[in-house]
Write a protein that holds these residues in place. Structure first.
Motif, PDB file in Angstrom:
ATOM      1  N   ASP A   1     -12.179  16.393   9.292  1.00 12.62           N
ATOM      2  CA  ASP A   1     -13.065  15.387   8.720  1.00 12.62           C
ATOM      3  C   ASP A   1     -12.510  14.008   9.436  1.00 12.62           C
ATOM      4  O   ASP A   1     -11.733  13.312   9.098  1.00 12.62           O
ATOM      5  CB  ASP A   1     -13.136  15.254   7.497  1.00 12.62           C
ATOM      6  N   THR A   2     -13.255  13.576  10.611  1.00  7.84           N
ATOM      7  CA  THR A   2     -12.952  12.551  11.307  1.00  7.84           C
ATOM      8  C   THR A   2     -13.800  11.420  10.604  1.00  7.84           C
ATOM      9  O   THR A   2     -13.510  10.090  11.436  1.00  7.84           O
ATOM     10  CB  THR A   2     -13.292  12.608  12.945  1.00  7.84           C
ATOM     11  N   THR A   3     -14.622  11.485   9.689  1.00  6.81           N
ATOM     12  CA  THR A   3     -15.340  10.324   9.302  1.00  6.81           C
ATOM     13  C   THR A   3     -14.628   9.496   8.238  1.00  6.81           C
ATOM     14  O   THR A   3     -14.859   8.533   8.084  1.00  6.81           O
ATOM     15  CB  THR A   3     -16.669  10.827   8.604  1.00  6.81           C
ATOM     16  N   VAL A   4     -13.490  10.226   7.675  1.00  6.73           N
ATOM     17  CA  VAL A   4     -12.742   9.715   6.773  1.00  6.73           C
ATOM     18  C   VAL A   4     -11.102   9.631   7.321  1.00  6.73           C
ATOM     19  O   VAL A   4     -10.703  10.798   7.770  1.00  6.73           O
ATOM     20  CB  VAL A   4     -12.554  10.483   5.336  1.00  6.73           C
ATOM     21  N   HIS A   5     -10.369   8.416   7.099  1.00  7.20           N
ATOM     22  CA  HIS A   5      -9.261   8.559   7.719  1.00  7.20           C
ATOM     23  C   HIS A   5      -8.164   7.967   6.391  1.00  7.20           C
ATOM     24  O   HIS A   5      -8.695   7.566   5.315  1.00  7.20           O
ATOM     25  CB  HIS A   5      -9.201   7.159   8.649  1.00  7.20           C
ATOM     26  N   ASP A   6      -7.141   8.375   6.542  1.00  7.94           N
ATOM     27  CA  ASP A   6      -6.075   8.178   5.583  1.00  7.94           C
ATOM     28  C   ASP A   6      -5.673   6.775   5.451  1.00  7.94           C
ATOM     29  O   ASP A   6      -5.669   6.041   6.599  1.00  7.94           O
ATOM     30  CB  ASP A   6      -4.708   8.942   5.886  1.00  7.94           C
ATOM     31  N   LEU A   7      -5.447   6.162   4.423  1.00 11.09           N
ATOM     32  CA  LEU A   7      -5.290   4.739   4.372  1.00 11.09           C
ATOM     33  C   LEU A   7      -3.854   4.642   4.816  1.00 11.09           C
ATOM     34  O   LEU A   7      -3.042   5.319   4.305  1.00 11.09           O
ATOM     35  CB  LEU A   7      -5.441   4.232   2.540  1.00 11.09           C
ATOM     36  N   VAL A   8      -3.603   3.417   5.491  1.00 13.10           N
ATOM     37  CA  VAL A   8      -2.340   3.016   5.865  1.00 13.10           C
ATOM     38  C   VAL A   8      -1.619   2.613   4.900  1.00 13.10           C
ATOM     39  O   VAL A   8      -1.993   1.959   3.821  1.00 13.10           O
ATOM     40  CB  VAL A   8      -2.517   2.020   6.910  1.00 13.10           C
ATOM     41  N   HIS A   9      -0.232   2.878   5.035  1.00 16.47           N
ATOM     42  CA  HIS A   9       0.724   2.622   3.852  1.00 16.47           C
ATOM     43  C   HIS A   9       1.961   2.279   4.601  1.00 16.47           C
ATOM     44  O   HIS A   9       2.752   3.587   4.816  1.00 16.47           O
ATOM     45  CB  HIS A   9       0.868   3.368   2.740  1.00 16.47           C
ATOM     46  N   SER A  10       2.483   1.377   4.863  1.00 15.87           N
ATOM     47  CA  SER A  10       3.874   1.301   5.982  1.00 15.87           C
ATOM     48  C   SER A  10       4.927   0.540   4.910  1.00 15.87           C
ATOM     49  O   SER A  10       4.589  -0.756   4.737  1.00 15.87           O
ATOM     50  CB  SER A  10       3.332   0.556   7.112  1.00 15.87           C
ATOM     51  N   LEU A  11       5.993   1.003   4.850  1.00 14.31           N
ATOM     52  CA  LEU A  11       7.146   0.574   4.184  1.00 14.31           C
ATOM     53  C   LEU A  11       7.911  -0.682   4.848  1.00 14.31           C
ATOM     54  O   LEU A  11       8.085  -0.413   6.142  1.00 14.31           O
ATOM     55  CB  LEU A  11       8.065   1.832   3.966  1.00 14.31           C
ATOM     56  N   PHE A  12       8.443  -1.415   4.037  1.00 14.59           N
ATOM     57  CA  PHE A  12       9.340  -2.391   4.695  1.00 14.59           C
ATOM     58  C   PHE A  12      10.506  -2.787   3.528  1.00 14.59           C
ATOM     59  O   PHE A  12      10.211  -2.442   2.365  1.00 14.59           O
ATOM     60  CB  PHE A  12       9.139  -3.699   5.086  1.00 14.59           C
ATOM     61  N   LEU A  13      11.596  -3.049   3.908  1.00 13.93           N
ATOM     62  CA  LEU A  13      12.548  -3.410   2.854  1.00 13.93           C
ATOM     63  C   LEU A  13      13.270  -4.633   3.556  1.00 13.93           C
ATOM     64  O   LEU A  13      13.625  -4.926   4.641  1.00 13.93           O
ATOM     65  CB  LEU A  13      13.926  -2.378   2.956  1.00 13.93           C
ATOM     66  N   VAL A  14      13.742  -5.765   2.452  1.00 13.93           N
ATOM     67  CA  VAL A  14      14.268  -7.139   3.021  1.00 13.93           C
ATOM     68  C   VAL A  14      15.130  -7.501   1.859  1.00 13.93           C
ATOM     69  O   VAL A  14      15.171  -7.082   0.656  1.00 13.93           O
ATOM     70  CB  VAL A  14      13.194  -8.071   2.766  1.00 13.93           C
ATOM     71  N   PRO A  15      16.397  -7.882   2.123  1.00  7.14           N
ATOM     72  CA  PRO A  15      17.358  -8.339   1.226  1.00  7.14           C
ATOM     73  C   PRO A  15      16.616  -9.266   0.117  1.00  7.14           C
ATOM     74  O   PRO A  15      16.111 -10.320   0.658  1.00  7.14           O
ATOM     75  CB  PRO A  15      18.537  -8.977   2.219  1.00  7.14           C
ATOM     76  N   GLY A  16      17.417  -9.194  -1.122  1.00  4.53           N
ATOM     77  CA  GLY A  16      16.622 -10.223  -2.178  1.00  4.53           C
ATOM     78  C   GLY A  16      16.857  -9.651  -3.477  1.00  4.53           C
ATOM     79  O   GLY A  16      17.304  -8.467  -3.603  1.00  4.53           O
ATOM     80  N   ALA A  17      16.084 -10.322  -4.192  1.00  2.64           N
ATOM     81  CA  ALA A  17      16.003  -9.950  -5.663  1.00  2.64           C
ATOM     82  C   ALA A  17      14.904 -10.457  -6.417  1.00  2.64           C
ATOM     83  O   ALA A  17      14.128 -11.217  -5.873  1.00  2.64           O
ATOM     84  CB  ALA A  17      17.508 -10.511  -6.548  1.00  2.64           C
ATOM     85  N   GLY A  18      14.753  -9.864  -7.550  1.00  2.00           N
ATOM     86  CA  GLY A  18      13.427 -10.231  -8.282  1.00  2.00           C
ATOM     87  C   GLY A  18      13.754 -10.598  -9.945  1.00  2.00           C
ATOM     88  O   GLY A  18      14.938 -11.055 -10.266  1.00  2.00           O
ATOM     89  N   PRO A  19      12.768 -10.358 -10.761  1.00  2.00           N
ATOM     90  CA  PRO A  19      13.359 -10.581 -12.063  1.00  2.00           C
ATOM     91  C   PRO A  19      14.439  -9.432 -12.528  1.00  2.00           C
ATOM     92  O   PRO A  19      15.135  -9.867 -13.477  1.00  2.00           O
ATOM     93  CB  PRO A  19      12.017 -10.035 -12.652  1.00  2.00           C
TER      94      PRO A  19
END
Length: 213
Positions: A124-142
């Protein structure tokens, strides 16, 4: 320029954190007050690798970030987004960068961070898989980051017309920050800005037009 009466002591505490194998400082009020100041000024974060330990921003600044190896090719328009390096390979490089004793904990997060492999539609070339590209960066959050003190995020296609592209960044728990835009070039420019800004605490991302969720 006003003199900071705490500057010398706080610098000493940063040195102490970096020279401790577990990022520890004494539990006395003076040291704990210094830790509060260093967290508030984003010079230190909770250490993901040692309970009750700390890690300095200047130590994290020496760590690499991880993203699709051919991201520059996409930014330059020489490849399509479907040709980006797979998330599993990006995650592999992150794991291999860690000390051996932290790799098992990182591998335990693989499915939640890198996701399952995408099985592309062959006919099915009329529907494409949605892009999802990973990245990781140094840091912290809550909450602290992944092993090695990494935040993880993704550049992804939402399938929503008004905000077709987004960046989402996460800590090791439920902390998250999201940036949404209508166009891929704007999303790529924001990703470059994020990569250039690391290390950071996720609460600093509001200055980059992210919303904390």
């Amino acid at each position: 320029m006003p003199h900071d009466p705490h500057a010398h002591f706080d610098h000493t505490v940063l040195d102490l954190i970096e020279h401790s194998p577990v990022g520890a400082v004494p539990a006395t009020p003076a040291y704990q007050d210094a830790i509060k100041r260093l967290y508030a000024s984003h010079q230190a974060y909770a250490d993901a690798d040692h309970k009750d330990g700390h890690v300095t921003a200047r130590a994290l600044a020496r760590l690499p970030s991880f993203h699709a190896a051919n991201l520059d090719e996409l930014i330059a328009g020489r490849i399509g987004s479907e040709a980006l390096e797979p998330n599993a390979a990006i995650f592999d490089r992150y794991v291999q960068s860690l000390p051996a004793d932290r790799r098992a904990r990182a591998e335990a997060r693989r499915l939640g961070v890198a996701g399952r492999p995408v099985h592309h539609r062959a006919k099915d070339t009329t529907v494409h898989d949605l892009v999802h590209s990973l990245f990781l960066v140094p840091g912290a959050g809550p909450h602290p980051g992944l092993p090695g003190n990494y935040l993880y995020g993704s550049l992804y296609e939402t399938g929503v017309t008004a905000h077709a592209w987004a960046l989402a960044i996460h800590d090791s728990d439920d902390g998250a920050a999201v940036f949404e835009t209508a166009a891929l070039p704007a999303a790529l420019a924001k990703l470059q800005e994020v990569l250039a800004s690391a290390p950071f605490n996720m609460n600093e991302l509001e200055a980059l037009e992210f919303r904390l969720v």
